[in-house]
Design a protein around this motif. Structure first.
Motif, short mmCIF file in Angstrom:
data_model
loop_
_atom_site.label_atom_id
_atom_site.label_comp_id
_atom_site.label_asym_id
_atom_site.label_seq_id
_atom_site.Cartn_x
_atom_site.Cartn_y
_atom_site.Cartn_z
N GLU A 4 -21.88 88.74 22.40
CA GLU A 4 -22.73 89.10 22.21
C GLU A 4 -22.64 90.46 21.19
O GLU A 4 -22.48 91.16 20.15
N ILE A 5 -24.43 90.95 21.45
CA ILE A 5 -25.02 91.96 20.14
C ILE A 5 -24.78 93.82 21.06
O ILE A 5 -24.48 93.56 21.92
N VAL A 6 -24.12 94.17 19.79
CA VAL A 6 -23.74 95.19 20.55
C VAL A 6 -24.49 96.47 20.25
O VAL A 6 -24.23 96.65 18.96
N LEU A 7 -25.19 98.33 20.48
CA LEU A 7 -25.45 98.94 19.96
C LEU A 7 -24.22 99.78 18.84
O LEU A 7 -23.31 100.11 19.61
N TYR A 8 -24.05 99.97 17.69
CA TYR A 8 -23.11 100.56 16.64
C TYR A 8 -22.81 101.27 16.66
O TYR A 8 -22.04 102.62 16.19
N ARG A 9 -24.56 102.21 16.51
CA ARG A 9 -24.52 103.31 16.25
C ARG A 9 -26.03 103.45 15.62
O ARG A 9 -26.91 102.83 15.59
N THR A 26 -23.95 93.61 2.32
CA THR A 26 -23.01 93.08 1.82
C THR A 26 -21.58 92.77 1.63
O THR A 26 -20.74 92.51 1.25
N ASN A 27 -20.84 93.50 2.98
CA ASN A 27 -19.59 93.05 2.65
C ASN A 27 -19.33 92.30 3.71
O ASN A 27 -18.79 91.89 4.44
N GLY A 28 -20.44 90.71 4.82
CA GLY A 28 -20.04 90.39 5.47
C GLY A 28 -20.35 90.49 6.69
O GLY A 28 -20.05 89.96 7.45
N VAL A 29 -20.80 91.62 6.99
CA VAL A 29 -21.01 92.19 8.47
C VAL A 29 -22.89 92.12 9.03
O VAL A 29 -23.23 92.88 8.70
N PRO A 30 -22.84 91.03 10.06
CA PRO A 30 -24.55 90.73 10.15
C PRO A 30 -24.51 92.03 11.08
O PRO A 30 -24.05 92.29 11.86
N CYS A 31 -26.04 92.12 10.84
CA CYS A 31 -27.14 93.52 11.57
C CYS A 31 -28.35 93.40 11.52
O CYS A 31 -28.80 92.89 10.75
N PHE A 32 -28.41 94.39 12.25
CA PHE A 32 -29.87 94.63 12.66
C PHE A 32 -30.48 95.90 13.09
O PHE A 32 -29.57 96.36 13.69
N LEU A 33 -31.49 96.66 12.81
CA LEU A 33 -31.50 97.86 12.87
C LEU A 33 -33.13 97.30 13.85
O LEU A 33 -33.66 96.66 13.92
N SER A 34 -33.02 98.47 15.38
CA SER A 34 -34.01 98.37 15.53
C SER A 34 -35.08 99.49 16.41
O SER A 34 -33.63 100.29 16.12
N ASN A 35 -36.10 99.58 16.84
CA ASN A 35 -36.47 100.82 17.45
C ASN A 35 -36.67 102.07 16.10
O ASN A 35 -37.19 103.11 15.94
#
Length: 79
Positions: A4-9, A26-35
């Motif tokens: 599940e992908i969630v909006l984090y911030r 850099t610290n191993g947390v995969p993430c991406f930006l949207s909008n």
């Protein structure tokens, strides 16, 4: 099974959004930006509609919280 992908911030600044994204990755947390593109074409200050969204996997939220609690961001430096 899909994660599940969630909006984090959300961010008003593309610069700050990319810094936080880079710190997490850099610290191993995969993430991406949207909008991100929409917010640069039509900037809407203090609006969830125009905000840049940082998304992470739900399983990584606690890890992201820990990493960012030990990191100073641009908005915190201004205070």
């Amino acid at each position: 099974m899909e994660k599940e992908i969630v909006l984090y911030r959300t961010f008003d600044s593309s610069v700050e959004a990319n810094i936080v994204k880079d710190v997490l990755e850099t610290n191993g947390v995969p993430c991406f930006l949207s909008n991100e593109i929409f917010s640069s074409v039509l900037p809407l200050t203090n609006s969830e509609v125009g905000a840049i969204r940082l998304n992470v996997f739900a399983d990584d939220v606690a890890k992201a919280d820990t990493i960012l609690s030990n990191t100073t961001t641009l908005s915190e430096e201004k205070e």
